[in-house]
Write an enzyme that holds these catalytic residues in place. Sequence first.
Site, PDB file in Angstrom:
ATOM      1  N   SER A  91      20.716  26.525   5.051  1.00  0.00           N
ATOM      2  CA  SER A  91      21.266  25.386   5.772  1.00  0.00           C
ATOM      3  C   SER A  91      22.238  24.599   4.900  1.00  0.00           C
ATOM      4  O   SER A  91      23.275  25.112   4.504  1.00  0.00           O
ATOM      5  CB  SER A  91      20.125  24.510   6.294  1.00  0.00           C
ATOM      6  OG  SER A  91      20.598  23.550   7.202  1.00  0.00           O
ATOM      7  N   ASP A 228      27.257  21.671   8.377  1.00  0.00           N
ATOM      8  CA  ASP A 228      26.721  22.256   7.153  1.00  0.00           C
ATOM      9  C   ASP A 228      26.909  23.775   7.228  1.00  0.00           C
ATOM     10  O   ASP A 228      27.574  24.292   8.118  1.00  0.00           O
ATOM     11  CB  ASP A 228      25.258  21.864   6.944  1.00  0.00           C
ATOM     12  CG  ASP A 228      24.358  22.292   8.097  1.00  0.00           C
ATOM     13  OD1 ASP A 228      24.874  22.663   9.170  1.00  0.00           O
ATOM     14  OD2 ASP A 228      23.125  22.262   7.931  1.00  0.00           O
ATOM     15  N   ASP A 230      25.138  26.382   8.053  1.00  0.00           N
ATOM     16  CA  ASP A 230      24.710  27.185   9.204  1.00  0.00           C
ATOM     17  C   ASP A 230      24.951  26.484  10.524  1.00  0.00           C
ATOM     18  O   ASP A 230      24.568  26.992  11.572  1.00  0.00           O
ATOM     19  CB  ASP A 230      23.232  27.570   9.072  1.00  0.00           C
ATOM     20  CG  ASP A 230      22.306  26.365   9.147  1.00  0.00           C
ATOM     21  OD1 ASP A 230      22.722  25.251   8.766  1.00  0.00           O
ATOM     22  OD2 ASP A 230      21.143  26.533   9.562  1.00  0.00           O
ATOM     23  N   ASP A 232      23.670  23.927  11.978  1.00  0.00           N
ATOM     24  CA  ASP A 232      22.639  23.272  12.785  1.00  0.00           C
ATOM     25  C   ASP A 232      22.805  21.753  12.719  1.00  0.00           C
ATOM     26  O   ASP A 232      22.291  21.035  13.573  1.00  0.00           O
ATOM     27  CB  ASP A 232      21.227  23.713  12.378  1.00  0.00           C
ATOM     28  CG  ASP A 232      20.839  23.306  10.964  1.00  0.00           C
ATOM     29  OD1 ASP A 232      21.739  23.016  10.142  1.00  0.00           O
ATOM     30  OD2 ASP A 232      19.624  23.302  10.671  1.00  0.00           O
TER      31      ASP A 232
END
Length: 436
Positions: A91, A228, A230, A232
């Site tokens: 992440s 960020d 990834d 999410d």
Amino acid sequence: MFGTSGIRGPVGEEVTAALALQVGHALGIEYDRVVVGRDPRESGETLQAAVTAGLRESGTDVIDLGVAATPTVGRAVGWEDADAGVAVTASHNPPEDNGIKLWQPSGQAFDAELRKQMTERIESEATALADWNAFGDQSAVDHTGTHRKALLDAVDIDGDLSVVVDVGNGAGGVTAAVLDELGCEVETLNAQEDGSFPGRPSEPTAENCQSLAELVASTDADLGIAHDGDADRMRAATAEGEFLSGDVLLALFGRAAASEGEAVAVPVDTSLAVEDHLADGGIETRRTPVGDVYVAEAASEPGIVFGGEPSGAWIWPEETLCPDGPLAACRIAAMAAETPLAERAAAVETYPIRRDNIETDRKEAVMDAVSERVTEEFEDISTLDGVRVDLGDGWFLLRASGTQPLVRMTAEARTEARAGEIAEQAMELLGDASAE
């Protein structure tokens, strides 16, 4: 082993291909069809291959998404009628880290019971290996396009809008593509996928996204968006270059999503500003432990129409229980097209927050002592996650860090003086507890 954000840590130390193989074996005991994707970190290719090997060796079919945003992975479990999903990602962590997060068909991350089950299987090295001629199949599917279509179906943007999207060298390029299709003028920063994150650190904080804020302020852009690694998470800046706090964004999203009589799920460390802003619209606030998995659990309950964390995780349960940064980006853009973000943010009254911590290798013992002392001294107490004390005109939270040898203190009040008093009181209590 599995925290609320799954397995996460330094590659080659805490996160290895051997561990990823064990995760595949543990999932393969129960699940017949699993979606697997990863963020752009170089180590992700090896870790994804190891997870896939463990799954296929157990007779489980694997749908390989390749590099994909975590919300794409979370949503794809349902799209593929699969039993579970695996996102190989750390992440917002630095590039030397990686991790593994697991998803249910609803888009919700594995809950505490499922994480416990996985941990027990991995620690016992449990397997259910298939015969040599019964390995699972592997197929490659690109669901980024499916995600793009879902976002186009979910959001409309009226009027001309200029947006700067800082992809952070991560997997969130779908945001720029969708905003372009929605009619926005889009400029990108750090759009090339690169898991070393050369453009800026992966976490989309005000400090890390200073270039985004400055670019938006110096051009005719209406807002800036940051993800960020990834995707999410999503954070935003106003046309004037003000990087909005997570609490302000949570208040804005909650107020837009909920109507009078409905509820919004927020973690225990959320500002009073959110609660007050939602209350002005007759909207209830439901507090959860810190972690998007807990917010998602609450958001799945009747009457709760939105959930979010000030860190930048936003959940609309009618779409998915996975935090979806690209969906949040499209929704904040639609809101900005109606009313400038700065004007919306000005309607949220913010309050002073104090944060501090103590370092200790006795977190559990310290928190036990804290709980005992707080129970003796205060009345309105919540032990949902750590110990939170509501003082009427303010609150404080004492909570053990899940990743560091720290016990953290957060205090807030509606005036500077009172916030300082509460913080001092909380730190004195924490100091006494740590000395026992």
